[in-house]
Scaffold this motif. Structure first.
Motif, short mmCIF file in Angstrom:
data_model
loop_
_atom_site.label_atom_id
_atom_site.label_comp_id
_atom_site.label_asym_id
_atom_site.label_seq_id
_atom_site.Cartn_x
_atom_site.Cartn_y
_atom_site.Cartn_z
N ALA A 25 0.75 -1.02 0.60
CA ALA A 25 -0.30 -0.34 -0.09
C ALA A 25 0.66 1.19 -0.41
O ALA A 25 0.43 2.57 -0.61
CB ALA A 25 -1.10 0.10 1.06
N ALA A 26 2.34 0.96 0.63
CA ALA A 26 2.91 2.17 0.47
C ALA A 26 3.21 2.62 -0.32
O ALA A 26 3.93 3.99 -1.36
CB ALA A 26 3.53 2.41 1.90
N LEU A 27 4.31 1.55 -0.88
CA LEU A 27 4.02 1.80 -2.44
C LEU A 27 3.31 2.09 -3.35
O LEU A 27 3.57 3.23 -4.46
CB LEU A 27 4.60 0.31 -2.94
N ALA A 28 1.99 1.39 -2.96
CA ALA A 28 1.12 2.42 -4.78
C ALA A 28 0.78 3.61 -3.83
O ALA A 28 -0.10 4.60 -4.58
CB ALA A 28 0.22 1.14 -4.28
N VAL A 29 0.41 4.15 -2.98
CA VAL A 29 0.74 5.64 -2.51
C VAL A 29 1.49 5.80 -3.13
O VAL A 29 1.22 7.41 -3.45
CB VAL A 29 0.59 5.59 -1.06
N ALA A 30 2.86 5.84 -2.93
CA ALA A 30 3.45 7.36 -3.37
C ALA A 30 3.61 6.58 -5.12
O ALA A 30 3.05 8.25 -5.52
CB ALA A 30 5.13 6.10 -3.12
N TRP A 31 3.29 5.83 -5.62
CA TRP A 31 3.30 6.14 -6.81
C TRP A 31 1.61 7.17 -7.17
O TRP A 31 2.28 7.67 -8.97
CB TRP A 31 2.40 4.55 -7.51
N CYS A 32 0.86 6.93 -5.92
CA CYS A 32 -0.42 8.00 -6.73
C CYS A 32 0.21 9.68 -5.85
O CYS A 32 -0.64 9.99 -7.46
CB CYS A 32 -1.63 7.18 -5.58
N THR A 33 1.29 9.65 -6.01
CA THR A 33 1.24 10.79 -5.37
C THR A 33 2.00 11.50 -5.86
O THR A 33 2.26 12.32 -6.80
CB THR A 33 2.19 10.73 -4.21
N VAL A 34 3.09 10.66 -7.46
CA VAL A 34 3.76 10.96 -8.23
C VAL A 34 2.93 11.30 -9.31
O VAL A 34 2.89 12.31 -9.79
CB VAL A 34 4.98 10.22 -8.21
N ALA A 35 2.08 10.52 -10.11
CA ALA A 35 1.11 10.42 -10.71
C ALA A 35 0.60 11.99 -10.91
O ALA A 35 0.19 12.50 -11.26
CB ALA A 35 0.52 9.16 -11.50
N ALA A 36 0.21 11.65 -9.16
CA ALA A 36 -1.34 12.75 -9.19
C ALA A 36 -0.50 14.71 -9.16
O ALA A 36 -1.20 15.49 -9.64
CB ALA A 36 -1.59 13.26 -7.68
N ARG A 37 0.98 14.33 -8.77
CA ARG A 37 1.75 15.52 -8.97
C ARG A 37 2.86 16.05 -10.57
O ARG A 37 2.13 17.13 -10.79
CB ARG A 37 2.94 15.28 -9.07
N ARG A 38 2.26 14.55 -11.50
CA ARG A 38 2.39 15.09 -12.72
C ARG A 38 1.33 14.79 -13.25
O ARG A 38 1.03 16.11 -14.58
CB ARG A 38 3.30 13.47 -13.19
N GLY A 39 -0.08 14.70 -13.48
CA GLY A 39 -1.17 15.38 -13.45
C GLY A 39 -1.39 14.56 -14.78
O GLY A 39 -0.86 13.82 -15.51
N PRO A 40 -2.59 14.43 -15.38
CA PRO A 40 -3.30 13.57 -16.36
C PRO A 40 -3.16 14.35 -17.44
O PRO A 40 -2.83 15.59 -17.50
CB PRO A 40 -4.87 13.75 -16.22
N ARG A 41 -3.20 13.67 -19.03
CA ARG A 41 -2.89 14.59 -19.59
C ARG A 41 -4.04 15.35 -20.04
O ARG A 41 -5.69 15.61 -19.26
CB ARG A 41 -2.78 13.22 -21.06
N PRO A 42 -4.06 16.75 -21.29
CA PRO A 42 -4.73 17.88 -20.58
C PRO A 42 -6.16 16.80 -21.76
O PRO A 42 -6.20 16.41 -21.94
CB PRO A 42 -4.74 18.45 -22.37
#
Length: 250
Positions: A25-42
């Protein structure tokens, strides 16, 4: 009245299973943090025309706070689902519809951590288990259902509501299935057969999902009608309006 929820208390799942799940779960949450900061494509032509770099949309920051507060408050309120049994909102479908899977999972994680540390709702030793089930499994499952449903259903008020309702039911059952799997791996004996426990948990959480679906569909469609640009599931596209009735020829 018994409170049926996925907040796992202490001494239900053994230590090794809890520890391994917490690491995942900690690894998955860290992955979500990076992905959220990067943001989705327009998600719209207008966003691409404005030269969006794909970073986090600043409009999501206050919405994320509001969604987190709403989920936190909703999880504190129970609704009856059967005689002597109540359930509460998990929030994965709401977070996924409004914020997308990455930021949505982070918001639900914040809720679960606060509840465990400040309100003893779910054991601290089971924090990884609860995050895995309610924040990760529920949110990502809901997002997948919504994305698939909106490819088939019309992007109207009722189409969006149906997609979110279905996502709520499926996500709650998926989260409860996560607990069933964890219990099968490392559950402490409780004097009942595993089949009976699994059937009771999955069956009852279908009812919890229906209750969550009604609440979530209403909340998401209300936001979509007022500000469709803030509903991640719509990708910035306003809801289609019903076709006007044809006037009778004179």
């Amino acid at each position: 009245m018994e409170d049926l929820a996925l907040h796992i208390p202490t001494d239900v799942i053994d230590g090794p299973t809890s520890l391994v799940t917490a690491l995942i779960a900690a690894l998955a949450v860290a992955w979500c943090t990076v992905a959220a900061r990067r943001g989705p494509r327009p998600f719209s032509r207008s966003a691409r025309a404005e030269g969006s770099d794909g970073g986090m949309d600043e409009r999501l920051v206050p919405l994320a706070g509001l969604a987190t507060a709403f989920i936190f408050a909703a999880q504190m309120l129970n609704f009856p689902i059967a005689a002597g049994v109540s359930g509460h909102l998990l929030g994965g479908a709401l977070a996924a519809a409004l914020l997308g899977p990455w930021l949505g999972a982070l918001c639900v994680t914040v809720v679960i951590v606060i509840q465990a540390l400040l309100f003893a709702d779910g054991a601290v030793t089971a924090l990884g288990l609860n995050v895995a089930n309610m924040a990760l499994i529920a949110t990502f499952t809901a997002y997948g259902v919504i994305a698939l449903a909106l490819k088939v259903l019309p992007r109207t008020r009722w189409g969006l509501g149906a997609a979110v309702f279905a996502a709520s039911v499926v996500s709650v059952v998926a989260a409860s299935a996560g607990f069933v799997l964890q219990f099968w791996i490392g559950g402490e004996p409780v004097g009942q057969s595993f089949g009976a426990i699994a059937g009771a948990i999955l069956g009852t959480h279908v009812l919890v999902g229906i209750g969550e679906g009604v609440i979530t569909a209403g909340a998401v469609t209300a936001v979509a009608l007022a500000r469709p640009d803030l509903v991640h599931a719509l990708r910035g596209t306003p809801l289609a309006k019903p076709a006007p009735a044809l006037k009778e020829a004179r």
